[in-house]
Design an enzyme around this catalytic site. Structure first.
Site, PDB file in Angstrom:
ATOM      1  N   PHE A   1      -1.202  -5.087  10.877  1.00  0.00           N
ATOM      2  CA  PHE A   1      -2.036  -5.504   9.744  1.00  0.00           C
ATOM      3  C   PHE A   1      -1.708  -6.927   9.282  1.00  0.00           C
ATOM      4  O   PHE A   1      -2.414  -7.483   8.447  1.00  0.00           O
ATOM      5  CB  PHE A   1      -1.911  -4.516   8.577  1.00  0.00           C
ATOM      6  CG  PHE A   1      -2.102  -3.084   8.968  1.00  0.00           C
ATOM      7  CD1 PHE A   1      -2.864  -2.729  10.086  1.00  0.00           C
ATOM      8  CD2 PHE A   1      -1.515  -2.059   8.232  1.00  0.00           C
ATOM      9  CE1 PHE A   1      -3.032  -1.396  10.459  1.00  0.00           C
ATOM     10  CE2 PHE A   1      -1.678  -0.735   8.603  1.00  0.00           C
ATOM     11  CZ  PHE A   1      -2.428  -0.397   9.709  1.00  0.00           C
TER      12      PHE A   1
ATOM     13  N   HIS B   1      -2.165   0.081  16.667  1.00  0.00           N
ATOM     14  CA  HIS B   1      -0.968   0.296  15.840  1.00  0.00           C
ATOM     15  C   HIS B   1       0.318   0.100  16.617  1.00  0.00           C
ATOM     16  O   HIS B   1       1.355   0.600  16.210  1.00  0.00           O
ATOM     17  CB  HIS B   1      -0.980   1.710  15.243  1.00  0.00           C
ATOM     18  CG  HIS B   1      -2.034   1.928  14.220  1.00  0.00           C
ATOM     19  ND1 HIS B   1      -3.336   2.220  14.543  1.00  0.00           N
ATOM     20  CD2 HIS B   1      -1.996   1.894  12.871  1.00  0.00           C
ATOM     21  CE1 HIS B   1      -4.038   2.356  13.433  1.00  0.00           C
ATOM     22  NE2 HIS B   1      -3.258   2.158  12.412  1.00  0.00           N
TER      23      HIS B   1
ATOM     24  N   GLU C   1      -5.043  -6.876   2.655  1.00  0.00           N
ATOM     25  CA  GLU C   1      -3.852  -7.573   3.147  1.00  0.00           C
ATOM     26  C   GLU C   1      -3.839  -9.058   2.784  1.00  0.00           C
ATOM     27  O   GLU C   1      -2.792  -9.626   2.493  1.00  0.00           O
ATOM     28  CB  GLU C   1      -3.722  -7.410   4.666  1.00  0.00           C
ATOM     29  CG  GLU C   1      -3.171  -6.052   5.107  1.00  0.00           C
ATOM     30  CD  GLU C   1      -4.178  -4.928   5.031  1.00  0.00           C
ATOM     31  OE1 GLU C   1      -5.396  -5.206   4.877  1.00  0.00           O
ATOM     32  OE2 GLU C   1      -3.773  -3.755   5.119  1.00  0.00           O
TER      33      GLU C   1
ATOM     34  N   GLU D   1       0.846  -1.195   0.000  1.00  0.00           N
ATOM     35  CA  GLU D   1       0.000   0.000   0.000  1.00  0.00           C
ATOM     36  C   GLU D   1       0.883   1.247   0.000  1.00  0.00           C
ATOM     37  O   GLU D   1       1.829   1.333   0.775  1.00  0.00           O
ATOM     38  CB  GLU D   1      -0.903  -0.016   1.245  1.00  0.00           C
ATOM     39  CG  GLU D   1      -1.953  -1.115   1.173  1.00  0.00           C
ATOM     40  CD  GLU D   1      -2.544  -1.495   2.534  1.00  0.00           C
ATOM     41  OE1 GLU D   1      -2.531  -0.659   3.455  1.00  0.00           O
ATOM     42  OE2 GLU D   1      -3.011  -2.642   2.668  1.00  0.00           O
TER      43      GLU D   1
END
Ligand SMILES: Cc1ncc(C[n+]2csc(CCOP(=O)(O)OP(=O)(O)O)c2C)c(N)n1
Lengths: 337, 339
Positions: free
Chosen positions: B94, B137, B68, B29
């Site tokens: 992710f 995160h 993903e 990405e």
């Protein structure tokens, strides 16, 4: 373009190989000669072979748990496949894959998967390879109507669409995911879902007709090879056996009338009738072909019987391409004692 | 030699790998726009917008949708059929989206197909912990993947290692997961301008010492080095070892060091239970128990999720003070003996 005489006979040969191979495997499961379980493609041969033979030899396939037909359809020899089902050293995966994880790279079969939907991204990656390397190969992902509800299919269709990849998404709609009728868990028509990704979606209603499947998939393969991108092909078919061999469900989720109706549409019987009616082969030639295939299966079983089981050390081989990080056969000491 | 940041070293390794082999492609990405700073020009931490794209073209710089599972799965399929992809998964959190592809496909593929496949694919992801980005995160998931046979796990802690290990990862015919700590992104160090690789399974002795072995992982490495500096002033000699790759793990270097020092502290930013520290402690307990003169200590992140507030988060990860305390506690016996 109508397939050549030889191609037509080869279609029947490969359908017969799948049928006889799966019938034998089913027996071997029941007698305990095959450990674990197997999922047969009996009843779905036209769909499998029509799709596989629309591909060229070097093209790629990846598939699922209903797994023997895909490599057979692609031309894989039967001996190493049967040996794999029994877990012999001569198996196509050296006895480490079994029925659920057949792979025969020699015929472009990149592997079957025990996880429903999971091989679709792999086939997509093979198509990416073809695109980056410019080698003209096409990739085909086999998956069921159950798998059609997995999210990864839609991630894959989207990325294949934006990257214009040479891939065919082939949904084998045998109308059931284990005991679950497709229409009870699937909103709308699977083939229609292609529209959302800007690619053609084709539904082959006559999925028991090998030529109908072959035509539809050939068009999708040609399109992919021309550089015009992916296609979703949904083929309507039926499995004659239980979801897996030996599985006995207390509930009857498929009624007898429905089953009888579909048994009438045996793809091998239909195609034999067609070949004879069109003067492509005689009844005698068809009988000879059946005998030939039966002998091939007998030979595959003989090959399997005569093959040794793998050496225990094989349990530790091929985890990595180099031996550095893995465990060794020494780990068995104590475990087996 | 030139001085490079950790992030710049990753970019340099990617560029060299792309130049050296046409089969190397980058998938991820926002890689076109170089948002994470590793698909820009030579040695720059953040280059002009999109210059890998200009250098190598869109056929090899594959900007992806946010998908993903198919990013990981398609990289596997591509690796099986002739490419050598480097996948940029941005945040390590992710990876969970693609757990099926990592565990059921990447790790099992070669094995279950009897060696027919090899999967030369590199998965890079950044561990954004310590940056007040909250629970979604701030993961440090490498121990989960250590538990999956078939994957190689790399945790570079310096710019030199980041470049050399990434090049070795691209050369590897097996799936490699590289966990890059954002805490280290800005660290600068001497890095050769020419191409080089660092073999997997070879630990680095960051500092030699005689009283206690500290095995430190990822961002705990500079913390352990700082703690060792401080402890030296107190008369405690600390050996700091950075395994660099967790699979394969340089067990021998760790066992040899503990054999000399008789004491072990492991500093690991992962959660405590089933951490890399747990595994390293077990190996030493099983194989070098006789050498131990004190109980092993683990300095890890406690088994809690990562809170947002800076005042809450900053106390959680292994830092120099906690590592130094652990060292003092395991050498306590020796100090007592001397006093
Ligand atoms: C991810 C996952 N969920 C569930 C299963 C259990 N399972 C195996 S086959 C199957 C049905 C699959 O149906 P479909 O995709 O239509 O293929 P078919 O068996 O009809 O050929 C299920 C639920 C599985 N193997 N993997």
């Amino acid at each position: 373009m109508t397939p050549s005489h030889d191609t037509l006979l080869e279609m029947q040969r490969r359908m017969l190989r799948i049928r006889r191979f799966d019938e034998r495997a089913s027996k071997m499961v029941k007698r305990g000669h095959i450990p674990g379980t197997v999922h047969t493609s009996i009843g779905q041969e036209a769909q499998v072979v029509g799709a596989a033979m629309a591909l060229a030899d070097g093209d790629y396939t990846a598939g699922n748990h209903r797994s023997h037909g895909h490599p057979i359809g692609k031309g894989s020899p039967l001996g190493p496949l049967m040996a794999e089902l029994v877990g012999k050293a001569t198996g196509v995966c050296q006895g480490k894959g079994g029925s659920l994880h057949l792979a025969d790279f020699a015929v472009g079969s990149l592997g079957e998967s025990g996880i429903v939907g999971s091989s679709i991204p792999i086939a997509t990656g093979a198509a990416l390879s073809s695109k980056v390397l410019g080698n003209g190969k096409v990739s085909l992902a086999f998956f069921g109507d159950g798998a059609a509800n997995q999210g990864c299919l839609y991630e894959a269709m989207n990325i294949a669409g934006v990257w214009n990849l040479p891939i065919v998404f082939l949904c084998e709609n045998n109308q059931y995911a284990l005991s679950t009728p497709a229409h009870t868990v699937t909103s709308g028509v699977i083939a229609d879902r292609a529209a959302g990704f800007g690619m053609p979606g084709v539904r082959v209603e006559e999925g028991q007709d090998v030529l109908a499947v072959f035509d539809a998939v050939t068009e999708a393969v040609d399109r992919a090879r021309r550089g015009d991108g992916p296609t979703l092909v949904e083929v309507v078919t039926y499995r004659f056996n239980e979801h897996s061999e030996g599985l006995r469900l207390g509930v009857d989720y498929r009624n007898a009338d429905e089953k009888a109706l579909w048994l009438e549409k045996d793809p091998i019987v239909l195609f034999r009738r067609h070949l004879v009616a069109e003067g492509i082969a005689t009844e005698e030639e068809m009988d000879a072909l059946e005998a030939e295939v039966l002998a091939e299966v007998d030979e595959a079983v003989r090959f399997t019987d005569e093959s040794p089981f793998p050496d225990p050390s094989v349990a530790f081989a091929d985890l990595y391409t180099d031996p550095t990080p893995g465990p060794s056969v020494d780990n068995l000491i104590g475990a087996t004692a | 030699m030139t001085v490079m940041s950790y992030l710049g070293a990753i970019g340099a390794a990617q560029r060299e790998a792309m130049e050296a082999d046409e089969r190397v492609v980058i998938i991820g990405e926002d890689v076109e726009a170089n948002v994470y700073g590793t698909t820009g020009g030579a040695g720059k931490s953040r280059a002009d917008k999109g210059d890998f794209l200009q250098m190598f073209g869109a056929n090899r710089i594959r900007n992806t949708p946010i998908s993903e599972e198919v990013i990981v799965g398609s990289a596997i399929g591509a690796a099986m059929t002739g490419l050598r992809p480097i996948v940029d998964l941005s945040y390590s959190s992710f990876l969970y989206m693609a757990m099926d592809q990592f565990v059921n496909q990447a790790a099992k593929n070669r094995y279950m197909f009897g060696g027919q496949a090899s999967l030369p694919v590199v998965f890079r992801s950044a561990m954004f912990y310590g940056l007040n980005t909250g629970a979604h995160h701030s993961d440090r998931p490498y121990p989960m993947f250590m538990n999956v046979p078939g994957l190689k796990i790399v945790v570079p802690a310096s710019p030199y290692d980041a470049k050399g290990l990434l090049r070795a990862a691209v050369d590897s015919d097996d799936p490699v997961l590289i966990f890059e700590a954002c805490m280290l992104w800005g660290t600068k160090g001497e890095v050769p301008e020419e191409e080089y690789t660092i073999p997997f399974g070879k630990a680095r002795t960051v500092r030699e010492g005689t009283d206690v072995t500290v095995v430190a992982i990822s961002s705990a490495v500079p913390e352990a080095a700082a703690a060792a500096e401080q402890l030296a002033e107190e008369g405690i000699s600390v050996e700091v070892i950075d395994p660099r790759t967790l699979v394969p793990l340089d067990r021998q270097a760790i066992l040899d060091s503990v054999g000399r020092t008789g004491r072990l502290v492991v500093a690991d930013p992962a959660h405590r239970t089933c951490s890399a520290a747990s595994e390293i402690s077990s190996i030493v307990a099983e194989e070098a128990f006789d050498a131990l003169r004190a109980p092993i200590k683990r300095v890890t992140t406690p088994d809690t999720q990562i809170p947002f507030s800076p005042s809450l988060e900053k106390q959680l990860y292994p830092a120099r003070a906690g590592i130094a305390d652990a060292v003092r506690s395991v050498v306590g016996e020796r100090q007592l003996a001397r006093s």
